[in-house]
Design a protein around this motif. Structure first.
Motif, PDB file in Angstrom:
ATOM      1  N   ASP A 127     -14.683 -11.942  -0.548  1.00 32.48           N
ATOM      2  CA  ASP A 127     -13.738 -11.013  -0.536  1.00 32.48           C
ATOM      3  C   ASP A 127     -12.295 -11.392  -0.834  1.00 32.48           C
ATOM      4  OD1 ASP A 127     -12.153  -8.637  -0.459  1.00 32.48           O
ATOM      5  OD2 ASP A 127     -12.601  -8.324   1.669  1.00 32.48           O
ATOM      6  N   LYS A 137      -1.423  -4.089   5.729  1.00 31.11           N
ATOM      7  CA  LYS A 137      -2.279  -2.973   4.963  1.00 31.11           C
ATOM      8  C   LYS A 137      -2.814  -3.732   3.451  1.00 31.11           C
ATOM      9  CE  LYS A 137       0.685   0.756   6.714  1.00 31.11           C
ATOM     10  NZ  LYS A 137       1.825   1.838   6.375  1.00 31.11           N
ATOM     11  N   ARG A 138      -3.817  -3.046   3.107  1.00 29.07           N
ATOM     12  CA  ARG A 138      -4.139  -3.513   1.787  1.00 29.07           C
ATOM     13  C   ARG A 138      -3.264  -3.349   0.543  1.00 29.07           C
ATOM     14  NH1 ARG A 138     -10.031  -3.335   0.016  1.00 29.07           N
ATOM     15  NH2 ARG A 138      -9.942  -3.199  -2.390  1.00 29.07           N
ATOM     16  N   ARG A 139      -3.147  -4.502   0.072  1.00 26.71           N
ATOM     17  CA  ARG A 139      -2.006  -4.590  -1.390  1.00 26.71           C
ATOM     18  C   ARG A 139      -2.576  -4.073  -2.410  1.00 26.71           C
ATOM     19  NH1 ARG A 139      -0.400 -10.923  -0.140  1.00 26.71           N
ATOM     20  NH2 ARG A 139       1.431 -10.637   1.335  1.00 26.71           N
ATOM     21  N   ALA A 159       0.783  -1.141   0.097  1.00 22.37           N
ATOM     22  CA  ALA A 159       0.105   0.085   0.051  1.00 22.37           C
ATOM     23  C   ALA A 159       0.882   1.358  -0.031  1.00 22.37           C
ATOM     24  CB  ALA A 159      -1.070   0.009   1.162  1.00 22.37           C
ATOM     25  N   SER A 219      -8.276  -3.383  -9.523  1.00 27.94           N
ATOM     26  CA  SER A 219      -8.988  -3.630  -8.040  1.00 27.94           C
ATOM     27  C   SER A 219      -9.138  -5.020  -7.661  1.00 27.94           C
ATOM     28  CB  SER A 219     -10.096  -2.931  -7.975  1.00 27.94           C
ATOM     29  OG  SER A 219     -11.229  -3.453  -8.622  1.00 27.94           O
ATOM     30  N   TRP A 220      -9.484  -5.507  -6.610  1.00 30.92           N
ATOM     31  CA  TRP A 220      -9.644  -6.729  -6.230  1.00 30.92           C
ATOM     32  C   TRP A 220     -10.892  -7.026  -6.470  1.00 30.92           C
ATOM     33  CZ3 TRP A 220      -5.517  -9.450  -5.349  1.00 30.92           C
ATOM     34  CH2 TRP A 220      -4.658  -8.790  -4.589  1.00 30.92           C
ATOM     35  N   THR A 239      -9.534  -9.537  -1.253  1.00 28.07           N
ATOM     36  CA  THR A 239      -8.542  -8.788  -1.107  1.00 28.07           C
ATOM     37  C   THR A 239      -7.397  -9.204  -0.271  1.00 28.07           C
ATOM     38  OG1 THR A 239     -10.271  -6.950  -0.904  1.00 28.07           O
ATOM     39  CG2 THR A 239      -8.336  -6.380  -0.056  1.00 28.07           C
ATOM     40  N   GLU A 240      -6.320  -9.012  -0.545  1.00 29.36           N
ATOM     41  CA  GLU A 240      -4.964  -9.431  -0.058  1.00 29.36           C
ATOM     42  C   GLU A 240      -4.374  -8.290   1.038  1.00 29.36           C
ATOM     43  OE1 GLU A 240      -1.839 -11.393  -2.273  1.00 29.36           O
ATOM     44  OE2 GLU A 240      -3.646 -12.337  -3.374  1.00 29.36           O
ATOM     45  N   TYR A 241      -3.845  -8.614   1.984  1.00 32.90           N
ATOM     46  CA  TYR A 241      -3.412  -7.686   2.947  1.00 32.90           C
ATOM     47  C   TYR A 241      -1.620  -8.045   3.407  1.00 32.90           C
ATOM     48  CZ  TYR A 241      -7.972  -6.096   3.811  1.00 32.90           C
ATOM     49  OH  TYR A 241      -9.253  -5.434   3.545  1.00 32.90           O
TER      50      TYR A 241
END
Length: 352
Positions: A259, A269-271, A235, A246-247, A261-263
């Protein structure tokens, strides 16, 4: 010359830990896993009981608790993180060897990074690796504020200190497999990634990892480079990412109802995520010349069963990637655990 090096071909988080663990599991005889770099990146793997381990200091290749672990001179060690992970895994300390020349990350190194502003400007994790590298290179210069501390001078580690080059050489002489677990990815490499200053503090190529491990190029018989279908960056102002998407867009394309979304492992933090960039991978292939190429996160493109259909989106995606990078993909990953050797385009891809 039984040395395997596992490195990333993009910006990290390609799934190197899973691959290092797989190589260790499939190797005949005793295995030693070498962890270079520091705790500014996390490596994830699943033990045989299916438990997930996200490790920052210990290598993912040791998750089964049945290999020797070496921290060579090219390691940067956060003592608190290391001791926590040893305790969490209940790892036998008699199987851990640390070079006296490995560097210790101190509170001052972390504070220096925070005050230097690189966490925001570069997307640094602020884990102190950069500060520790700077202190080591400064070599005690009186006009530089940071001091470098060697593992040999750190009392809590005394029982683990060994001449790691000798340890590894003895193992190689006995024909034992050494797996060097690299960190991050080619696009973050300080010297040759091409994105300086949006880079890490080290060289993240196979040659760089081997140098940090203290071994010879003549020892290597396997270089495994890991890439992913959709590359990520951390991020913030972490640098260019070609065709950033975007995811949600990826999930919609594959009709995923959850979802994805990877962190980041270290900072949570959101990748950021982008579409596949063949030019980056072509440069990574040129620098690393891998014997094996792995592509993970193919579940973001299709299902493993789609490999049987040459006209599926997945098969077309793989063909397109291979044509653009002028290189076959040898292994396919569809989950944090899965690796497939399925037939595709009339050929069988298998583990070396």
């Amino acid at each position: 010359m039984p040395v395997s090096i596992v490195i990333g071909g993009q910006f990290g988080s390609e799934g190197k830990g899973k691959i290092a663990l797989e190589i260790a599991r499939r190797s005949d005889g005793p295995v030693t896993v070498v962890r270079v770099g520091g705790p500014n990146s996390g490596h994830t793997g699943y033990d045989r009981a299916g438990k997930k381990w996200a490790l920052r200091q210990l290598p993912a290749g040791c998750i089964d608790r049945n290999v020797d672990v070496v921290f060579p001179a090219g390691s940067y060690i956060d003592i608190d993180v290391l001791l926590y992970e040893i305790d969490a895994l209940k790892y036998p300390k008699r199987r851990i060897f640390i070079s006296p020349n490995a560097r210790i990350i101190t509170r001052e190194h972390r504070t220096w990074e925070q005050e230097a502003g690189i966490i925001g400007s570069l997307g640094s994790t602020g884990s102190g690796v950069g500060g520790a590298v700077m202190a080591s290179v400064a070599r005690g210069a009186t006009n530089f504020p940071l001091v470098s501390v060697g593992a040999a001078d750190f009392a809590p580690l005394h029982r683990l200190i060994r001449d790691c080059t000798t340890v590894l050489r003895d193992k190689l002489n006995r024909g034992e497999r050494i797996v060097i677990e690299g960190t991050q990815g080619f696009g973050l490499s300080l010297l040759d990634g091409g994105y300086w200053p949006k880079a890490t503090a080290r060289t993240t190529t196979a040659a760089g990892a081997l140098s940090e491990a203290g071994l010879s190029p003549l020892d290597v018989d396997d270089v495994t480079m890991v890439i992913r279908s959709y590359p990520i960056r951390v991020a913030g102002e972490s640098g260019p990412l070609v065709d950033e998407t975007s995811w949600n867009a990826i999930a919609e394309r594959t009709e995923k109802k959850y979802d994805i979304t990877e962190y980041t492992t270290v900072t949570n933090k959101r990748r950021r995520v982008g579409k596949f960039d063949p030019e980056l991978v072509i440069r990574a292939l040129a620098a690393n010349h891998p014997t094996t190429l792995v592509m993970n996160h193919l579940d973001y493109v299709g299902a493993e069963t789609d490999l049987q259909n040459s006209n599926s989106d997945l098969s077309r995606f793989i063909r397109d990637v291979e044509n653009k990078i002028n290189r076959r993909v040898d292994w396919y990953g569809f989950s944090p655990i899965n690796l497939t050797t399925a037939q595709i385009h009339g050929r069988s891809n298998g583990l070396r």
